[in-house]
Each structure stands twice: as structure tokens, then as C-alpha cells.
Enzyme design. Structure first.
Site, mmCIF file in Angstrom:
data_model
loop_
_atom_site.group_PDB
_atom_site.id
_atom_site.type_symbol
_atom_site.label_atom_id
_atom_site.label_comp_id
_atom_site.label_asym_id
_atom_site.label_seq_id
_atom_site.Cartn_x
_atom_site.Cartn_y
_atom_site.Cartn_z
ATOM 1 N N GLN A 125 1.033 -1.030 0.019
ATOM 2 C CA GLN A 125 -0.058 0.218 0.194
ATOM 3 C C GLN A 125 0.464 1.165 0.325
ATOM 4 O O GLN A 125 1.811 1.191 0.869
ATOM 5 C CB GLN A 125 -0.741 0.224 1.331
ATOM 6 C CG GLN A 125 -1.464 1.213 0.979
ATOM 7 C CD GLN A 125 -3.068 1.257 2.793
ATOM 8 O OE1 GLN A 125 -2.013 0.680 4.008
ATOM 9 N NE2 GLN A 125 -3.335 1.823 3.156
ATOM 10 N N GLU A 244 -12.634 -2.110 6.058
ATOM 11 C CA GLU A 244 -11.556 -3.344 6.870
ATOM 12 C C GLU A 244 -11.340 -1.962 8.185
ATOM 13 O O GLU A 244 -10.914 -4.000 8.751
ATOM 14 C CB GLU A 244 -10.595 -1.860 5.740
ATOM 15 C CG GLU A 244 -8.771 -2.539 5.682
ATOM 16 C CD GLU A 244 -8.090 -1.601 6.198
ATOM 17 O OE1 GLU A 244 -8.044 -0.622 6.538
ATOM 18 O OE2 GLU A 244 -6.162 -2.080 7.116
ATOM 19 N N ASN A 360 -5.256 6.224 16.608
ATOM 20 C CA ASN A 360 -6.053 6.105 17.632
ATOM 21 C C ASN A 360 -6.525 7.414 17.237
ATOM 22 O O ASN A 360 -7.431 7.913 18.269
ATOM 23 C CB ASN A 360 -5.669 5.050 18.523
ATOM 24 C CG ASN A 360 -5.736 3.991 18.460
ATOM 25 O OD1 ASN A 360 -5.892 3.378 16.276
ATOM 26 N ND2 ASN A 360 -5.575 2.827 19.132
ATOM 27 N N GLU A 361 -4.970 8.593 17.960
ATOM 28 C CA GLU A 361 -6.093 10.058 17.979
ATOM 29 C C GLU A 361 -7.408 9.883 16.738
ATOM 30 O O GLU A 361 -8.302 10.971 17.192
ATOM 31 C CB GLU A 361 -4.698 10.813 18.201
ATOM 32 C CG GLU A 361 -4.079 10.292 19.295
ATOM 33 C CD GLU A 361 -2.757 9.955 19.177
ATOM 34 O OE1 GLU A 361 -2.818 9.052 18.125
ATOM 35 O OE2 GLU A 361 -1.681 9.171 20.468
HETATM 36 C C1 LIG Z 1 3.897 -0.738 11.251
HETATM 37 C C2 LIG Z 1 3.362 0.762 10.197
HETATM 38 C C3 LIG Z 1 3.033 -0.189 8.917
HETATM 39 C C4 LIG Z 1 2.157 0.728 8.237
HETATM 40 N N1 LIG Z 1 2.089 0.919 6.980
HETATM 41 C C5 LIG Z 1 1.118 1.721 5.575
HETATM 42 C C6 LIG Z 1 1.503 0.841 4.315
HETATM 43 O O1 LIG Z 1 1.303 -0.721 4.390
HETATM 44 N N2 LIG Z 1 1.270 1.985 3.804
HETATM 45 C C7 LIG Z 1 0.516 3.364 4.200
HETATM 46 O O2 LIG Z 1 0.588 4.488 3.207
HETATM 47 N N3 LIG Z 1 0.830 3.376 5.043
HETATM 48 C C8 LIG Z 1 1.612 2.941 6.424
HETATM 49 N N4 LIG Z 1 1.575 3.110 7.595
HETATM 50 C C9 LIG Z 1 1.629 4.909 7.957
HETATM 51 C C10 LIG Z 1 0.684 4.971 8.849
HETATM 52 O O3 LIG Z 1 -0.699 4.974 8.043
HETATM 53 C C11 LIG Z 1 0.812 6.174 9.528
HETATM 54 O O4 LIG Z 1 1.916 6.331 10.305
HETATM 55 C C12 LIG Z 1 -0.031 6.619 9.967
HETATM 56 O O5 LIG Z 1 -1.682 6.775 9.416
HETATM 57 C C13 LIG Z 1 -0.180 8.376 10.852
HETATM 58 O O6 LIG Z 1 0.790 8.916 9.931
HETATM 59 P P1 LIG Z 1 2.371 9.877 10.427
HETATM 60 O O7 LIG Z 1 2.745 8.987 10.462
HETATM 61 O O8 LIG Z 1 2.841 10.640 9.333
HETATM 62 O O9 LIG Z 1 1.967 10.709 11.810
HETATM 63 P P2 LIG Z 1 0.933 12.029 11.701
HETATM 64 O O10 LIG Z 1 0.333 11.895 10.377
HETATM 65 O O11 LIG Z 1 1.983 13.015 11.850
HETATM 66 O O12 LIG Z 1 0.721 11.835 13.410
HETATM 67 C C14 LIG Z 1 1.475 12.326 14.278
HETATM 68 C C15 LIG Z 1 0.488 12.156 16.075
HETATM 69 O O13 LIG Z 1 0.256 13.486 15.962
HETATM 70 C C16 LIG Z 1 -1.437 13.454 15.979
HETATM 71 N N5 LIG Z 1 -2.322 13.699 15.179
HETATM 72 C C17 LIG Z 1 -2.120 14.177 13.822
HETATM 73 N N6 LIG Z 1 -2.962 15.021 13.365
HETATM 74 C C18 LIG Z 1 -3.700 14.932 13.938
HETATM 75 C C19 LIG Z 1 -4.590 15.958 14.513
HETATM 76 N N7 LIG Z 1 -5.444 16.161 13.615
HETATM 77 N N8 LIG Z 1 -6.164 14.950 15.760
HETATM 78 C C20 LIG Z 1 -5.167 15.116 17.047
HETATM 79 N N9 LIG Z 1 -4.183 14.440 16.350
HETATM 80 C C21 LIG Z 1 -3.745 14.298 15.225
HETATM 81 C C22 LIG Z 1 -1.436 11.591 15.162
HETATM 82 O O14 LIG Z 1 -2.835 10.474 15.817
HETATM 83 C C23 LIG Z 1 -0.324 10.883 15.886
HETATM 84 O O15 LIG Z 1 0.055 10.821 17.215
HETATM 85 C C24 LIG Z 1 1.865 2.562 8.527
HETATM 86 C C25 LIG Z 1 2.286 2.254 9.936
HETATM 87 C C26 LIG Z 1 3.102 2.111 10.425
HETATM 88 C C27 LIG Z 1 3.324 2.213 11.496
#
Ligand SMILES: Cc1cc2nc3c(=O)[nH]c(=O)nc-3n(C[C@H](O)[C@H](O)[C@H](O)COP(=O)(O)OP(=O)(O)OC[C@H]3O[C@@H](n4cnc5c(N)ncnc54)[C@H](O)[C@@H]3O)c2cc1C
Length: 380
Positions: A125, A244, A360-361
Site C-alpha cells: 500500500q 477494512e 487512534n487519536e
Molecule cells: C507498522 C506500520 C505500518 C504501516 N503501513 C503502511 C502501509 O503499508 N502503507 C501506507 O501507506 N502507510 C502505512 N503506515 C503509515 C500509517 O498509516 C501512518 O503512520 C499513520 O496514518 C500516521 O501518520 P504519520 O505517521 O504521518 O503521523 P502524523 O499524521 O504526523 O501524526 C503524528 C501524531 O499526531 C497525531 N495527530 C495528527 N493529526 C491529528 C489531529 N488532527 N488530531 C489529533 N491528533 C493528530 C497523530 O494521531 C499522531 O499521534 C504504517 C505505519 C506503521 C506504524
């Protein structure tokens, strides 16, 4: 909701149990996050597919058994009960396939689904970008029109198993002038071995190399690999995330089997009374999750989509998984954390549960706003 299994479902369960007893490898396969383990898991997907157990709820023409969602749940219970290996094909089967069923052309379904079912083509993905995780709509990777297709450029990150996968699916900006960020996006499939693609593994806590980021430099994608209409990528991507999170990403079978293993561990470690309540909580939690999932499945079977309720599932299973593994490690004592066991490996992975599939946030914000009707919070 009637939870009594029909005679047909019982017969299906017996058939699955018999096949799994005869076929599940007696020794666990090496981790699917390593090259060797990835190959072993791909072979296992092929074995499952040979007898049409890899995608039981797909139509027969694509390699399935045309089973309904309840039989799929039954199969999952039996699969994890038998100690079946983790599914390396899960991104394709759980995320891309539902999208294809809803939005692809017949030609795309016939071309893409059978090799996905057999493990011949394993999908990654490619949604997230360095600045676009939770705020996915802000993504910047582009697809620019060229003769007969599109040229992809940009960077994708956190792509599970992409280091060894064959193809990827993702959303790309095709109209940078669109008035809103989630407009002007297009959903595309591309080859991870195509010229212009660089796959760079991301170091993980456990040192396993499959997690990766992708650098795309003018990667050609033919028109036949666009899913749905150009510009409709956001709607297409969002349509499948509810089901999903609410149903397929983590089936209850996995947690029922884990709770059984935890109970067995507790017994083997001398039935520590101080941990008895936590073991009982794990058993109750698995059962509660099963009932909630069956309720979602009933709604799905009645033609409803699972919307914001899926966020309840996601928060529940991700926190449940951590608590279950913490209890196991306490039972094992200090050695449990240090030794490379299924429990310690599972524990490290469980820590990422509250992050992937939408943090989860974000899920809690959805629950607060859409299910509880609370005022909009931190989001602008
Ligand atoms: C083990 C693992 C597998 C993954 N596999 C895939 C994959 O196969 N393909 C893919 O495309 N992605 C994948 N991901 C990415 C995953 O979907 C993202 O890490 C996730 O959506 C969070 O985005 P970010 O890491 O950019 O964090 P950010 O979006 O930068 O968030 C950082 C922190 O801020 C909080 N936050 C951000 N915005 C808000 C808001 N508006 N309100 C409250 N809190 C907020 C978040 O909850 C988090 O705690 C994977 C991640 C992990 C850890």
C-alpha cells in the site's frame, strides 16, 4: 442478531478445519518481514490458493469459494486456531481487492485478482507520504498525463513489506489546481520493479528489513492501471477503509486464538493469581470483539456500509493487542522480553497498532464527532 451457526456453516467449518489440520506447517515460518520469510509466506499463499482457501469470500472465477462474510469469519477462526501463518498478501486482499470489486473494470478484475489470490503478485500500500499520514489529503506525489498513461513522481513512506512486494497501489495528485486538497487525486496501481522506482527499507526496532519508503521518478503507468475515473481517487480510497477497519483487517479469530494461547501460557507458568484477572480480561475481550464483529458483519450482509463504528473496532483491537502481549511478557518474566519468541515479536509489533490503519487519536476524534455528536475538536 442470531448467532447460531447454520448446518452449512458447521460443514464449512469442519471442511476448513480438516484442510488446515493437514496443511498448516508444523513449524512457524520465518518472519514475513525478512526476504526468506517473505518467500516462505508467498509459497504458503500459493498452497492455500491451490485448494481455494486463500480468499474464501471471493467469487469462484477469481479463486474464491463465493462464501459469505459469516463463512469468512468462521474460516478465520479456524485458520488462527490451527496456527496458520500471517498473511503476506493482506494489503492486496483486504485493501486493494474490495476497491477493485467496487470500482475496477471487468478486465482489471480478471487481470489483477487471480495472481493476488495465489500469492504470485504481492501488493504494497503506497498511501502515506512523509508529510501526509493522518492528513492524507495533503499528499504531494503527482501523476502527470503522458501518451497512453501517467508519469508518477514523489515519495511514499511507511509501506509495509514493500521491500519484497511486487506491485503497489496508491493515490496521486493529478490536478494540482483543484480547489480542495482531496479533489484532483487519482487511484493507480504500479510496478515496484518499474524504471524510476527506488525502494529503500526503513530500519525497524526489530531489525527486520521489509518496511520501506518509495522514491518515484517519472514512473510510467499505463491507463489500464488507473482505478475508477481520474480525479476520483479520494472517494475511491475512502470507500473501503470503513469495512477494512470494521471487519477485515483484524478478524476476531486472531484474538480468540491469542487469548487461548495466553490462557495456556498462564497455566503452564503456574496459574499466577495476581495475573488471573488480566488473563480473564483477555478472554472476555476476545469474545466481546467477536460479538461486535458479528454485529458489523450482519449489517454488512444486510447491504449497509460500516462507517464511523469501524473506529471503535480499530481502537479496541489495537489496545487489546498491547494489553494481551504485556500480560504474556509479565508471565514470562524478564526473559520474555529479551528472548526472540513469538510473544516478544508480537509485543513489538502490537506497539504499532495504535498508529497504522489511521492513528487512534484520529479514530477517537471520529468517534467523538460522528458517533457521540461532540463538537469538532483539534482539527482545523
Ligand atoms: C507498522 C506500520 C505500518 C504501516 N503501513 C503502511 C502501509 O503499508 N502503507 C501506507 O501507506 N502507510 C502505512 N503506515 C503509515 C500509517 O498509516 C501512518 O503512520 C499513520 O496514518 C500516521 O501518520 P504519520 O505517521 O504521518 O503521523 P502524523 O499524521 O504526523 O501524526 C503524528 C501524531 O499526531 C497525531 N495527530 C495528527 N493529526 C491529528 C489531529 N488532527 N488530531 C489529533 N491528533 C493528530 C497523530 O494521531 C499522531 O499521534 C504504517 C505505519 C506503521 C506504524
Amino acid at each position: 442478531m442470531d448467532l447460531t451457526h447454520t448446518p452449512d456453516e458447521d460443514a464449512f467449518r469442519a471442511e476448513a478445519r480438516e484442510w488446515l489440520t493437514a496443511n498448516v506447517p508444523s513449524e512457524p515460518l520465518p518472519s514475513l518481514e525478512t526476504e526468506e520469510g517473505f518467500a516462505a509466506h508467498r509459497e504458503w499463499e500459493g498452497r492455500l490458493a491451490t485448494d481455494r482457501w486463500s480468499v474464501v469470500n471471493w467469487p469462484a472465477e477469481y479463486g474464491g469459494r463465493g462464501a459469505d462474510i459469516f463463512r469468512w469469519l468462521v474460516f478465520e477462526e479456524e485458520y488462527y486456531r490451527a496456527g496458520g501463518p500471517g498473511r503476506v498478501s493482506q494489503n492486496g486482499i483486504n485493501l486493494l481487492a474490495p476497491t477493485l470489486f467496487d470500482y475496477a473494470t471487468d478486465e482489471q478484475r480478471a487481470r489483477v485478482l487471480p495472481p493476488m489470490a495465489s500469492g504470485e503478485v504481492i501488493w504494497a500500500q503506497a498511501w502515506s507520504e512523509p508529510e501526509s499520514g493522518s492528513d492524507l489529503a495533503s499528499l504531494r506525489s503527482t501523476a502527470v498525463r503522458t501518451e497512453g498513461g501517467w508519469l508518477l513522481s514523489g515519495q511514499k513512506t511507511w509501506s509495509s513489506r514493500a521491500a519484497f512486494a511486487d506491485r503497489a497501489f496508491g493515490i496521486f495528485r493529478t490536478d494540482p489546481e483543484a480547489p480542495k486538497p482531496h479533489q484532483g487525486l487519482t487511484y493507480l496501481m504500479f510496478d515496484l520493479k518499474a524504471p524510476g522506482v527506488t525502494v529503500r527499507p526503513i530500519g525497524r526496532l526489530d531489525g527486520k528489513p521489509a518496511f520501506a519508503e518509495l522514491f518515484l521518478d517519472q514512473v510510467f503507468v499505463p491507463d489500464e492501471d488507473v482505478i475508477g475515473e481520474p480525479g476520483q481517487g479520494w472517494r475511491i480510497a475512502m470507500s473501503t477503509t470503513g469495512n477494512e477497519r470494521g471487519l477485515t483487517l483484524r478478524s476476531p479469530g486472531r484474538f480468540l486464538a491469542a487469548a487461548d494461547r495466553l490462557t495456556a501460557l498462564w497455566r503452564a507458568q503456574g496459574e499466577d493469581v495476581t495475573l488471573r484477572d488480566r488473563v480473564a480480561d483477555a478472554v472476555i475481550g476476545a469474545r466481546a470483539y467477536q460479538l461486535f464483529t458479528y454485529a458489523n458483519a450482519s449489517r454488512f450482509a444486510a447491504g449497509e456500509t460500516i462507517g464511523a463504528e469501524s473506529s471503535l473496532n480499530k481502537v479496541f483491537w489495537s489496545e487489546y493487542d498491547i494489553a494481551l502481549h504485556e500480560t504474556a511478557l509479565e508471565l514470562l518474566g524478564t526473559d520474555g522480553e529479551l528472548a526472540d519468541t513469538a510473544w516478544s515479536e508480537g509485543y513489538v509489533f502490537s506497539l504499532s497498532g495504535p498508529i497504522y490503519a489511521g492513528t487512534n487519536e484520529i479514530q477517537r476524534d471520529i468517534i467523538a464527532e460522528r458517533l457521540l455528536g461532540l463538537p469538532r475538536g483539534r482539527r482545523a
